[in-house]
Design an enzyme around this catalytic site. Structure first.
Site, PDB file in Angstrom:
ATOM      1  N   ALA A  13       0.750  -1.367   0.018  1.00 27.58           N
ATOM      2  CA  ALA A  13       0.094   0.081  -0.051  1.00 27.58           C
ATOM      3  C   ALA A  13       0.772   1.351  -0.082  1.00 27.58           C
ATOM      4  CB  ALA A  13      -1.077  -0.022   1.205  1.00 27.58           C
ATOM      5  N   GLY A  45      -1.419 -16.525  -1.903  1.00 26.76           N
ATOM      6  CA  GLY A  45      -2.344 -16.873  -2.902  1.00 26.76           C
ATOM      7  C   GLY A  45      -2.487 -15.927  -4.191  1.00 26.76           C
ATOM      8  N   GLY A  46      -2.640 -14.711  -3.868  1.00 29.89           N
ATOM      9  CA  GLY A  46      -2.641 -13.780  -5.370  1.00 29.89           C
ATOM     10  C   GLY A  46      -3.687 -12.585  -4.958  1.00 29.89           C
ATOM     11  N   GLU A 111     -10.205 -19.854  -4.286  1.00 34.17           N
ATOM     12  CA  GLU A 111      -9.619 -19.817  -2.509  1.00 34.17           C
ATOM     13  C   GLU A 111     -11.033 -19.889  -1.994  1.00 34.17           C
ATOM     14  OE1 GLU A 111      -6.913 -16.923  -1.565  1.00 34.17           O
ATOM     15  OE2 GLU A 111      -5.052 -17.703  -2.683  1.00 34.17           O
ATOM     16  N   ARG A 274     -12.880 -18.146   5.438  1.00 33.81           N
ATOM     17  CA  ARG A 274     -11.879 -18.560   6.440  1.00 33.81           C
ATOM     18  C   ARG A 274     -12.341 -18.612   7.906  1.00 33.81           C
ATOM     19  NH1 ARG A 274      -7.205 -14.798   4.157  1.00 33.81           N
ATOM     20  NH2 ARG A 274      -6.824 -16.111   2.411  1.00 33.81           N
ATOM     21  N   HIS A 332      -4.069 -13.496  11.211  1.00 35.96           N
ATOM     22  CA  HIS A 332      -3.638 -13.173   9.821  1.00 35.96           C
ATOM     23  C   HIS A 332      -3.922 -11.655   9.279  1.00 35.96           C
ATOM     24  CE1 HIS A 332      -2.541 -14.544   5.747  1.00 35.96           C
ATOM     25  NE2 HIS A 332      -3.788 -14.059   5.073  1.00 35.96           N
ATOM     26  N   SER A 372      -6.533  -8.568  -0.056  1.00 35.02           N
ATOM     27  CA  SER A 372      -5.891  -7.377   0.591  1.00 35.02           C
ATOM     28  C   SER A 372      -4.683  -6.906  -0.394  1.00 35.02           C
ATOM     29  CB  SER A 372      -5.139  -8.023   1.869  1.00 35.02           C
ATOM     30  OG  SER A 372      -4.199  -9.362   1.575  1.00 35.02           O
TER      31      SER A 372
HETATM   32  C1  SIN Z   1      -3.584 -17.353   1.273  1.00 34.45           C
HETATM   33  O1  SIN Z   1      -2.766 -17.439   0.131  1.00 34.45           O
HETATM   34  O2  SIN Z   1      -4.041 -18.098   2.010  1.00 34.45           O
HETATM   35  C2  SIN Z   1      -3.641 -15.935   2.059  1.00 34.45           C
HETATM   36  C3  SIN Z   1      -4.003 -14.938   1.100  1.00 34.45           C
HETATM   37  C4  SIN Z   1      -4.908 -13.922   1.688  1.00 34.45           C
HETATM   38  O3  SIN Z   1      -4.399 -13.568   2.786  1.00 34.45           O
HETATM   39  O4  SIN Z   1      -5.964 -13.519   0.925  1.00 34.45           O
END
Ligand code: SIN
Length: 488
Positions: A13, A45-46, A111, A274, A332, A372
């Protein structure tokens, strides 16, 4: 010469803001040494973006609202999801190479909480690192950006009500006062305040504490996301992340007897949002069952698709291609933070916040996976463009320094981490939250980490109903009907 715009924090950011501010002068302050990599560089993840055939920003926005338990600001959600495809285009122009198939089409991962595959990635599971590399290179080469590493900002200068400077300390403790046309806090989250986290040690809430000390309004502090699958390294504080993209590729959560942890918990199984998956893992652990991620069936070349996870597991003696990975929930992401509007304005004139330290309401009570990095880049660019055009706010009145305050360290800080984890982890109750609040007040003094922990604990204690990532096991009698039924 005019004072520069001071940006505190060189994660995604901060970098996106710095690049967008051109041609105005920027001083980028990076805490650096001893704090680990910025959390952005560890994102695996991306970036979520509706770029697949048949996908659209409206569907992305819907999934964001569902994951956020509809606590989100819908206008901000719609804006961010609409920005996502253009954000990917902008990143490509900055030099990020996203993973593509043999026909040149973006490879899209899946995801938790996403109705379709829409996670754009780079370097397999090294997306954060690839983005950071490209933007860091751009910022280091940009004539309008001056970069300073290894400094901690521990005070803000207010003139009248407006932010007009910062005080930095280098690693040797030498202080230096720097005037600013505006100050941007891009300092990341608070995961490292918890005993178990997927964040680096520097994600300790220092920027949030400083903003609050200056009188900036904060919101939604009780909403902390726990990732369900960090590598369970015994007695470690900062744990390697095991990306959710592995579950998107077919990995399943099991216990040591091979029973599926998500069976009967949620129709979306291992790809539920999550908060729901984290509680299932937590519950298994508290029933004395070990939680494991079985990724042995994940097809393809691990060294291309999941090099980061593979390396982290091998470094801890686990070969994920041959044996299930021991996992644990870990703090997290902080959905709460300094309250800002879409242009990153806090309630203090001249003080701005962007990325995880800020809360513009986009994530609601639980952030959707891979939103994020998207927020950091899109909101950073928007804030930078707004600052480039704006004069410094009028600042009349006496000048005064507001300090973040004394710092806890060593055993006292470890006690605070454990208290937060025990009381304000994935499963909470009012009595434990209050007891932890009293303990921070009575045992941990006036340090900034202790004050921050107290406001978080109070916010969680004073929201007696469960919502998204804020889960109160004592809420059954108190909760709003329909809200607590989700993934209980
Ligand atoms: C992940 O790759 O599980 C984390 C990615 C995220 O925090 O969105």
């Amino acid at each position: 010469m005019d004072a520069p715009i001071v940006i505190v924090g060189a994660g995604i950011a901060g970098l996106a803001t710095a690049l967008a501010v051109a041609p105005a002068r920027v001083l980028l302050l990076n805490r650096g040494s001893g704090q680990g990599k910025p959390a952005s560089a560890m994102a695996q993840g991306g970036i979520a973006a509706a770029m697949g055939i048949g996908d659209e920003p409206r569907a992305h926005a819907h999934d964001t609202l569902v994951a956020g338990a509809f606590h989100n600001d819908a206008a901000v959600v719609n804006w961010l999801c609409a920005q996502a495809p253009a954000t990917i285009g902008w990143l490509e122009r900055q030099g990020v190479a996203f993973d593509r198939d043999a026909d040149g089409r973006l490879q899209l991962g899946r995801e938790g909480g996403h109705g379709v595959a829409r996670i754009v990635h780079s370097g397999g599971d090294a997306t954060g690192e690839m983005l950071m590399r490209a933007l860091r290179e751009r910022a280091k080469a940009a004539a309008h950006v001056t970069w300073r590493d290894g400094v901690d900002v521990d005070a803000l200068l207010l003139r009248g009500e407006a932010a007009r400077g910062v005080r930095v300390r280098d690693v040797g403790g030498t202080a230096c006062e720097i005037p600013a046309r505006a100050v941007v806090l891009a300092t990341g989250g608070i995961g490292a305040l918890f005993a178990r986290t997927s964040n680096p040690p520097g994600a300790d809430g220092a920027g949030l504490a400083l903003g609050m000390a200056a009188g900036a309004r904060a919101r939604d502090l009780e909403f902390v996301q726990f990732h369900p699958t960090a590598l369970d390294v015994p007695a470690a504080h900062c744990l390697p992340l095991i990306t959710e993209a592995l579950r998107g590729a077919g990995a399943r959560l099991i216990d040591a007897q091979g029973r599926y942890l998500m069976d009967g918990v949620d129709a979306r199984g291992d790809l539920a949002p999550r908060d729901i998956v984290s509680r299932a893992v937590w519950r298994a652990q508290h029933e004395g069952r070990q939680a494991l991620l079985d990724a042995r069936e994940v097809a393809g070349d691990w060294s291309r698709r999941f090099p980061t996870v593979l390396a982290a597991c091998l470094a801890h003696g686990v070969d994920p291609r041959r044996e299930p990975i021991p996992v644990t929930p870990a703090a997290h992401f902080h959905m709460g933070g300094l309250a800002v509007d879409l242009n990153g304005n806090t309630s203090v004139p001249g003080l701005h916040a962007v990325g995880e330290v800020a809360c513009n309401g986009v994530h609601g009570a639980n952030r959707l996976a891979s939103n994020s990095l998207l927020e950091g880049v899109a909101c950073g660019r928007r804030l930078g463009a707004a600052l480039a055009m704006r004069e410094a706010p009028a600042a009349r009145g006496a000048a005064r320094w507001v300090e973040r305050g004394p710092t806890l360290s060593g055993a006292a800080l470890e006690r605070l981490h454990q208290r937060l984890w025990d009381a304000a982890g994935p499963v909470r109750d009012g009595a434990r939250l209050h007891a932890a609040w009293l303990a921070c007040r009575d045992e941990l003094g006036d340090a900034w980490q202790s004050r921050l922990a107290m406001v978080l604990l109070a916010a969680a204690r004073d929201r007696p109903a469960s919502l998204g990532a804020h889960w109160r096991q004592d809420a059954a009698a108190l909760a709003v009907p329909g809200r607590i039924a989700r993934g209980a």
